[in-house]
Design a protein around this motif. Structure first.
Motif, short mmCIF file in Angstrom:
data_model
loop_
_atom_site.label_atom_id
_atom_site.label_comp_id
_atom_site.label_asym_id
_atom_site.label_seq_id
_atom_site.Cartn_x
_atom_site.Cartn_y
_atom_site.Cartn_z
N VAL A 186 -14.57 14.10 -9.73
CA VAL A 186 -15.62 14.90 -8.90
C VAL A 186 -15.78 16.14 -9.34
CG1 VAL A 186 -15.88 16.00 -6.59
CG2 VAL A 186 -15.09 13.51 -6.72
N PRO A 187 -17.01 16.50 -9.60
CA PRO A 187 -17.26 17.92 -10.26
C PRO A 187 -16.91 19.10 -9.13
CG PRO A 187 -19.41 16.62 -10.34
CD PRO A 187 -18.45 15.99 -9.43
N GLY A 188 -16.23 19.96 -9.59
CA GLY A 188 -15.90 21.30 -8.82
C GLY A 188 -14.43 21.28 -8.46
N ILE A 189 -13.86 20.05 -8.77
CA ILE A 189 -12.25 20.25 -8.62
C ILE A 189 -11.56 21.08 -9.60
CG2 ILE A 189 -10.18 18.81 -8.63
CD1 ILE A 189 -11.74 16.66 -7.27
N GLU A 190 -10.83 21.89 -9.19
CA GLU A 190 -10.26 22.82 -10.15
C GLU A 190 -8.91 22.65 -10.38
OE1 GLU A 190 -9.29 27.24 -9.39
OE2 GLU A 190 -11.18 27.14 -10.39
N MET A 250 0.83 -1.10 0.10
CA MET A 250 0.16 0.05 0.12
C MET A 250 0.95 1.27 0.21
SD MET A 250 -3.29 -0.97 2.62
CE MET A 250 -1.83 -0.94 4.07
N GLN A 251 0.44 2.25 -0.55
CA GLN A 251 1.08 3.43 -0.45
C GLN A 251 0.11 4.57 -0.06
OE1 GLN A 251 4.27 4.42 -2.02
NE2 GLN A 251 3.89 6.31 -1.07
N THR A 252 0.56 5.49 0.87
CA THR A 252 -0.22 6.57 1.33
C THR A 252 0.25 7.91 0.35
OG1 THR A 252 0.02 5.64 3.66
CG2 THR A 252 -0.58 8.03 3.47
N VAL A 253 -0.59 8.43 0.17
CA VAL A 253 -0.66 9.83 -0.49
C VAL A 253 -1.41 10.83 0.05
CG1 VAL A 253 0.17 8.89 -2.85
CG2 VAL A 253 -2.08 9.48 -2.43
N PHE A 254 -1.12 12.04 -0.08
CA PHE A 254 -2.07 13.28 0.42
C PHE A 254 -2.11 14.04 -0.86
CE2 PHE A 254 0.31 11.98 4.24
CZ PHE A 254 -0.92 12.28 5.29
N VAL A 255 -3.38 14.42 -1.22
CA VAL A 255 -4.04 15.11 -2.50
C VAL A 255 -4.46 16.17 -2.02
CG1 VAL A 255 -5.24 15.04 -4.52
CG2 VAL A 255 -4.15 13.11 -3.52
N GLN A 256 -3.77 17.47 -2.25
CA GLN A 256 -4.49 18.89 -1.90
C GLN A 256 -5.50 19.16 -2.95
OE1 GLN A 256 -1.71 21.76 0.31
NE2 GLN A 256 -0.45 20.33 -0.56
N ILE A 257 -6.65 19.79 -2.69
CA ILE A 257 -7.78 19.81 -3.84
C ILE A 257 -7.76 21.59 -3.79
CG2 ILE A 257 -9.90 19.54 -4.49
CD1 ILE A 257 -9.46 16.66 -3.07
N ARG A 258 -7.90 22.09 -4.81
CA ARG A 258 -8.24 23.60 -4.94
C ARG A 258 -9.65 23.28 -5.52
NH1 ARG A 258 -4.99 27.16 -8.45
NH2 ARG A 258 -3.49 26.90 -6.49
N CYS A 259 -10.79 23.88 -5.13
CA CYS A 259 -12.17 23.87 -5.90
C CYS A 259 -12.61 25.07 -6.18
CB CYS A 259 -13.04 23.39 -4.54
SG CYS A 259 -12.69 22.09 -3.66
N LYS A 260 -13.49 24.97 -7.27
CA LYS A 260 -14.06 25.99 -7.72
C LYS A 260 -14.95 26.97 -6.97
CE LYS A 260 -14.63 23.78 -12.23
NZ LYS A 260 -15.50 23.25 -13.29
N PRO A 261 -14.75 28.32 -6.79
CA PRO A 261 -15.29 29.05 -5.84
C PRO A 261 -16.73 28.45 -5.31
CG PRO A 261 -14.28 30.29 -7.27
CD PRO A 261 -14.05 29.03 -7.91
N ASP A 320 -19.35 20.83 -1.42
CA ASP A 320 -20.04 19.80 -2.24
C ASP A 320 -18.92 18.87 -2.76
OD1 ASP A 320 -22.40 21.11 -2.25
OD2 ASP A 320 -21.84 22.45 -3.98
N VAL A 321 -17.79 19.37 -3.04
CA VAL A 321 -16.56 18.54 -3.22
C VAL A 321 -16.31 17.73 -2.44
CG1 VAL A 321 -14.10 18.36 -3.92
CG2 VAL A 321 -15.76 20.21 -5.14
N ALA A 322 -16.23 17.98 -0.87
CA ALA A 322 -15.98 17.07 0.13
C ALA A 322 -17.04 16.01 0.24
CB ALA A 322 -15.82 18.10 1.63
N PHE A 323 -18.36 16.51 0.11
CA PHE A 323 -19.39 15.36 0.21
C PHE A 323 -19.15 14.36 -0.79
CE2 PHE A 323 -23.86 14.13 -0.67
CZ PHE A 323 -24.16 13.62 0.60
#
Length: 78
Positions: free
Chosen positions: A63-67, A1-12, A17-20
């Motif tokens: 996922v909609p809203g991810i920029e 297994m590999q652990t990764v962290f993904v930072q996400i910038r969302c549309k304003p 909604d993205v988190a949900f």
């Protein structure tokens, strides 16, 4: 297994909604709202043998809203 962290910038106006939508996918180990340049940070545990880029592309980036995203690979936990 590999652990990764993904930072996400969302549309304003779409961070909640993205988190949900990420929560509904049940692919994350942890999910946080953050301050700064990115709105969310998700910790993913990628199954052994999976291509990390393809896994993220196929399971998260639809996922909609991810920029924009920034992925950080991890090596060793202390």
């Amino acid at each position: 297994m590999q652990t990764v962290f993904v930072q996400i910038r969302c549309k304003p106006g779409t961070a909640y909604d993205v988190a949900f939508q990420i929560v509904l996918k049940e692919i994350h180990a942890e999910l946080y709202s953050t301050s700064g340049e990115y709105d969310l940070m998700v910790k993913l545990i990628i199954p052994a043998g999976e291509d990390i880029g393809r896994y993220i592309n196929d399971n998260l980036l639809d996922v909609p809203g991810i920029e924009r995203t920034l992925t950080t690979l991890t090596f060793k936990a202390f």
